[in-house]
Design a protein around this motif. Structure first.
Motif, PDB file in Angstrom:
ATOM      1  N   VAL A  96      98.980  78.873 -20.636  1.00  0.00           N
ATOM      2  CA  VAL A  96      97.774  79.712 -20.539  1.00  0.00           C
ATOM      3  C   VAL A  96      96.584  79.015 -21.197  1.00  0.00           C
ATOM      4  N   SER A  97      96.818  78.405 -22.380  1.00  0.00           N
ATOM      5  CA  SER A  97      95.716  77.722 -23.076  1.00  0.00           C
ATOM      6  C   SER A  97      95.227  76.516 -22.280  1.00  0.00           C
ATOM      7  N   ASP A  98      96.146  75.845 -21.580  1.00  0.00           N
ATOM      8  CA  ASP A  98      95.761  74.710 -20.747  1.00  0.00           C
ATOM      9  C   ASP A  98      94.856  75.174 -19.597  1.00  0.00           C
ATOM     10  N   ALA A  99      95.222  76.316 -18.993  1.00  0.00           N
ATOM     11  CA  ALA A  99      94.417  76.839 -17.879  1.00  0.00           C
ATOM     12  C   ALA A  99      93.052  77.310 -18.382  1.00  0.00           C
ATOM     13  N   PHE A 100      92.996  77.846 -19.629  1.00  0.00           N
ATOM     14  CA  PHE A 100      91.759  78.390 -20.173  1.00  0.00           C
ATOM     15  C   PHE A 100      90.847  77.304 -20.751  1.00  0.00           C
ATOM     16  N   SER A 101      91.418  76.128 -21.041  1.00  0.00           N
ATOM     17  CA  SER A 101      90.661  75.083 -21.752  1.00  0.00           C
ATOM     18  C   SER A 101      89.408  74.653 -20.992  1.00  0.00           C
ATOM     19  N   GLY A 102      89.472  74.638 -19.656  1.00  0.00           N
ATOM     20  CA  GLY A 102      88.307  74.237 -18.856  1.00  0.00           C
ATOM     21  C   GLY A 102      87.131  75.173 -19.065  1.00  0.00           C
TER      22      GLY A 102
ATOM     23  N   ILE B 185      81.458  64.037 -24.941  1.00  0.00           N
ATOM     24  CA  ILE B 185      81.932  64.086 -26.333  1.00  0.00           C
ATOM     25  C   ILE B 185      82.877  65.277 -26.529  1.00  0.00           C
ATOM     26  N   LEU B 186      82.529  66.423 -25.948  1.00  0.00           N
ATOM     27  CA  LEU B 186      83.380  67.609 -26.103  1.00  0.00           C
ATOM     28  C   LEU B 186      84.697  67.479 -25.342  1.00  0.00           C
ATOM     29  N   CYS B 187      84.731  66.609 -24.323  1.00  0.00           N
ATOM     30  CA  CYS B 187      85.992  66.366 -23.587  1.00  0.00           C
ATOM     31  C   CYS B 187      87.088  65.857 -24.519  1.00  0.00           C
ATOM     32  N   HIS B 188      86.693  65.185 -25.605  1.00  0.00           N
ATOM     33  CA  HIS B 188      87.697  64.597 -26.504  1.00  0.00           C
ATOM     34  C   HIS B 188      88.461  65.652 -27.285  1.00  0.00           C
ATOM     35  N   LEU B 189      87.982  66.905 -27.253  1.00  0.00           N
ATOM     36  CA  LEU B 189      88.698  67.987 -27.930  1.00  0.00           C
ATOM     37  C   LEU B 189      89.898  68.456 -27.121  1.00  0.00           C
ATOM     38  N   PHE B 190      89.950  68.095 -25.855  1.00  0.00           N
ATOM     39  CA  PHE B 190      90.999  68.596 -24.961  1.00  0.00           C
ATOM     40  C   PHE B 190      91.737  67.416 -24.321  1.00  0.00           C
ATOM     41  N   THR B 191      93.040  67.356 -24.558  1.00  0.00           N
ATOM     42  CA  THR B 191      93.843  66.222 -24.063  1.00  0.00           C
ATOM     43  C   THR B 191      93.730  66.073 -22.553  1.00  0.00           C
ATOM     44  N   LYS B 192      93.714  67.206 -21.851  1.00  0.00           N
ATOM     45  CA  LYS B 192      93.678  67.187 -20.383  1.00  0.00           C
ATOM     46  C   LYS B 192      92.485  66.382 -19.867  1.00  0.00           C
ATOM     47  N   TYR B 193      91.346  66.494 -20.551  1.00  0.00           N
ATOM     48  CA  TYR B 193      90.131  65.803 -20.111  1.00  0.00           C
ATOM     49  C   TYR B 193      89.958  64.453 -20.799  1.00  0.00           C
TER      50      TYR B 193
END
Length: 805
Positions: A111-117, A283-291
């Motif tokens: 769920v957190s992976d789907a919400f991360s975007g 820069i904010l992409c680095h907070l999320f592994t997926k991106y």
């Protein structure tokens, strides 16, 4: 793969100090490092996707079963492989979905992976809106600082300073709290000496701001110059320019954008705000592994960030989404559309909360018109469209010629001197004319304005006859002396803006083109609007006016003509159509004026396209030699894949690696002797039957790692890419299995495939290269750069320009 098209061109290593890149007329050092991971890249060496994300791990013991750090990543100035990146993301998503059924923790992770975007979009919108508000407030204050200072608090700009003053409404700009520099220093604001002192202070502040801007850019973040949109288009198409969207670029661009706008140079902040928003996104992409780990996913985020940038630049969230779709994005799936919409919404809401202009509006030149337009007015609107197209084509040709001169002569070696000279000329010419002295945003605001009873502007100095006034609408009136003075001052301002912008755009300071282009169009539109208004007033009995414009009626709105002219000129320069019209009506809140805007935007695009096909951003991409494959242009030539592939006749044969008969030393020799970014793997040199494709970077990392961590790996160890090890004598050293880095499904075409199909494949799939076969045997390779060179050759252009010049 012995073929020149597959080499790195003139540069060998991404870390060499000799490698230089020209961006926006500035010579940039490739060795500029940034702490952020790479964003895109490619040049001569384009290589295919490896199988790490597509083929899974081998069932046999393989030291590469766990992915190595660096395998599957890209070097600086390379192109990403869209197919491999999308495949990796699908694999990751499938794994998360399958695990989510096993435990509650895995379900929460899913769920957190789907919400991360969506969370990422929220953060981008908040950060972009906050930075835009900060830039707006700072630029407004520093622009006014050139003319004077507020005694109630030096941090107040002129307008804020006079808010609490008790002066009459007509004298609202002359409050006692605000002092000009002559009043502050001499105690007197009138007279020749006071004028000369104000003139001198204006020029000094302008030079100080622009010099500080260029020195900061040159010293700390060379990538912060220019508008950034040509480079962002190239990055979104899959190219990697490491550090271009990094934190230093963001910090320096934000500071220098305020300085450059405040200096009074003929530039705007709207284009650079797109770059700033994309820096926030990266820069904010680095907070999320997926991106962080997937370059294709990151580009979806950057497309949404570009929308947020335009949203805060113009206060136009819908226009921002359409701008990203029409102008900058290369890959724009439906999911990105929704997320762009959300990011633009949050950014606009944040800017509205900050309220930088104190008028509850998102932009300085918001305006509302009340009178409808008449069908006959389409004729002058179309004339404005023709003017916009001619100005756009003239500007692009002149600016590209000047930028090319800057790149090819000694001029490019003196960016600080160039900024100093252009600022000095601009400031000296601007001060005597009140319409060039004010900030360009304020000028556009005044030109868009519909004259009311309380307006004290010279543009509104008509001969008043209030007996015929009905409600708020003033009738068309005879122009007074103030209007005639304003007309010739505006005509001089138009000439200055037309020419000075050519030399300003592309200097080594942040410089947008939206506002100067709109200013040129708005001045031309206002001049035409006032002329039409006076024609209708003095000749209301003419046939063209008699049906709809009676004496004493409010027929013509000069501000509307200014708005249509602004849209026409901006369209002529950028070739935007849909997004341009939406941005303009979001600016004005006038839905009923969509047809005039559409007519002008379409006319300007037709006229400009008839003279030259490229918009300003595409022209700068071609000038800098970025490997950008334009999706809008058709390829209509009858050539075949065999005409473009390497090696050509008389070239050395293709460099290949065999699947199970080459040693570590053989492969290292190939790597050292060539500069290609990848190698086809074949069954044997004799058969040339294709097995797959392996990246140079992955080979180097894997061999180095094996030598350190796997026992018995020496120079004579055999490398094999098959499932099972080849039969070798018992005394042989340990073998190295590298099947997991092999791409087993590289794209192939036959030698008889028409090039129009090959070009389409490269565009729509985002390939780095494509292998050419004949009856199943490997013949050659076509890289993205080969395709670009071929397109340039077919258009009678220099094919070697498709490099970083």
């Amino acid at each position: 793969m012995d073929q020149k098209g597959y080499r790195r061109g003139s540069f060998q290593s991404s870390t060499s100090d000799e490698d230089m890149l020209e961006i926006a007329g500035a010579s940039l050092d490739f060795s500029v490092a940034d702490d952020d991971p790479p964003l895109d890249r490619e040049m001569g060496g384009f290589s295919s996707y490896n199988g790490g994300g597509m083929n899974g791990t081998s069932t046999m013991m393989d030291f590469l079963e766990e992915p190595l750090p660096g395998v599957g990543t890209y070097e600086d100035f390379n192109t990403i492989d869209w197919v491999r990146e999308k495949s990796r993301d699908r694999d990751r998503h499938r794994e998360i979905t399958s695990r989510s059924k096993e435990s509650t923790w895995a379900l929460i992770h899913s769920v957190s992976d789907a919400f991360s975007g969506w969370l990422l979009m929220l953060l981008i919108g908040l950060l972009a809106g906050s930075l835009a508000g900060l830039i707006d407030i700072s630029a407004h204050w520093m622009t006014d600082l050139k003319e004077g200072v507020c005694l109630a608090g030096f941090w107040f700009n002129h307008e804020h300073c006079c808010w609490k003053s008790n002066t009459a409404f007509t004298d609202r700009d002359k409050c006692p709290e605000w002092k000009s520099w002559s009043q502050l220093i001499l105690g007197d604001g009138e007279g020749a000496f006071a004028y000369i002192l104000n003139y001198f202070m204006y020029v000094i502040w302008a030079l100080l701001f622009s010099l500080l801007a260029v020195l900061l850019v040159k010293g700390f973040a060379p990538y912060a110059c220019g508008s950034g949109i040509p480079e962002i288009k190239t990055i979104l198409s899959g190219f990697i320019i490491r550090g271009y969207l990094g934190k230093w670029t963001l910090i320096i661009k934000t500071i220098t954008l305020v300085l450059a706008v405040s200096s009074g140079l003929s530039l705007g902040k709207e284009g650079p705000l797109v770059h700033v928003a994309c820096c926030c996104g990266n820069i904010l992409c680095h907070l999320f592994t997926k991106y962080r780990k997937n370059e294709a996913k990151r580009r979806e985020v950057l497309s949404a960030a570009a929308a947020a940038g335009v949203s805060v630049a113009f206060g136009a969230p819908i226009g921002g989404v359409l701008f990203s779709l029409e102008e900058v994005s290369y890959y724009f799936p439906l999911k990105t559309l929704w997320r762009s919409f959300f990011a633009a919404l949050v950014a606009a809401f944040t800017l509205r909360s900050i309220n930088p202009f104190g008028n509850s509006r998102l932009v300085l030149f918001y305006v509302e018109f009340h009178m409808p337009w008449h069908l006959l007015e389409l004729v002058p609107f179309i004339l404005l469209g023709i003017f916009g197209g001619l100005w756009g084509a003239f500007f692009i040709r002149s600016n590209i010629a000047w930028c090319r001169r800057r790149k090819t002569t000694k001029l490019g070696k003196y960016p600080v001197l160039e900024v100093f000279v252009v600022t000095a000329i601009t400031a000296v010419l601007a001060f005597p004319n009140e319409y060039t002295r004010m900030s360009t945003s304020e000028l556009i605001s005044e030109l868009f304005n519909d004259c009311g009873i309380l307006d004290s502007s010279k543009l509104c100095e008509y001969v008043n006859d209030f007996n015929s006034t009905k409600g708020d609408d003033l009738p068309d009136r005879a122009a007074g002396p103030g209007v005639y003075t304003a007309m010739w001052q505006l005509a001089l301002a138009l000439v200055m803006k037309v020419f000075i912008t050519i030399f300003t755009f592309g200097m080594k300071v942040p410089s947008g083109l939206f506002i100067p282009s709109m200013a040129v169009g708005a001045i031309a539109g206002r001049l035409l609007g006032v002329a039409m208004e006076q024609l209708a007033y003095y000749h209301h009995d003419w046939a063209i006016f008699s049906g709809w414009c009676s004496q004493g009626a409010d027929c013509i709105t000069p501000g509307l003509y200014a708005m249509v002219g602004a849209a026409a000129c901006l369209g002529g320069v950028t070739r935007m159509t849909v997004s341009l019209v939406v941005i303009m009506f979001e600016l004005t809140g006038g839905l009923e004026y969509i047809v005039p805007l559409m007519a002008a935007a379409m006319t300007s695009k037709w006229v400009a396209d008839a003279i030259g096909r490229e918009g300003i951003y595409d022209a700068h991409i071609r000038l800098n030699g970025y490997p950008f494959l334009e999706a809008k242009e058709e390829f209509s030539h009858k050539t075949l894949a065999m005409d473009v592939m390497r090696p050509r006749r008389n070239d050395p044969p293709l460099t290949v690696i065999t699947q199970d008969s080459m040693t570590v030393e053989d492969v290292e020799t190939i790597i050292n002797d060539t500069t290609y970014s990848g190698y086809p793997v074949v069954v044997s040199r004799e058969s040339q039957r294709l097995v797959g494709f392996v990246l140079r970077r992955d080979l180097i990392i894997s061999i180095e790692n094996a030598r350190k961590k796997q026992d018995g790996i020496v120079s004579t160890s055999v490398i094999y890419f098959t499932d099972h090890s080849p039969p070798l004598p018992p005394s042989s050293p340990s073998m190295l299995k590298l099947r997991s880095i092999l791409d087993l499904s590289p794209f192939t075409v036959t030698d008889q495939t028409p090039m129009e199909i090959v070009v389409d494949i490269f565009r729509k799939l985002g390939l780095r290269q494509c292998l050419v076969t004949h009856n199943g045997k490997l013949l050659g390779i076509i890289t993205k750069k080969d395709v670009l060179k071929h397109i340039a050759q077919m258009a009678n252009q220099d094919p070697d320009s498709i490099l970083f010049n």
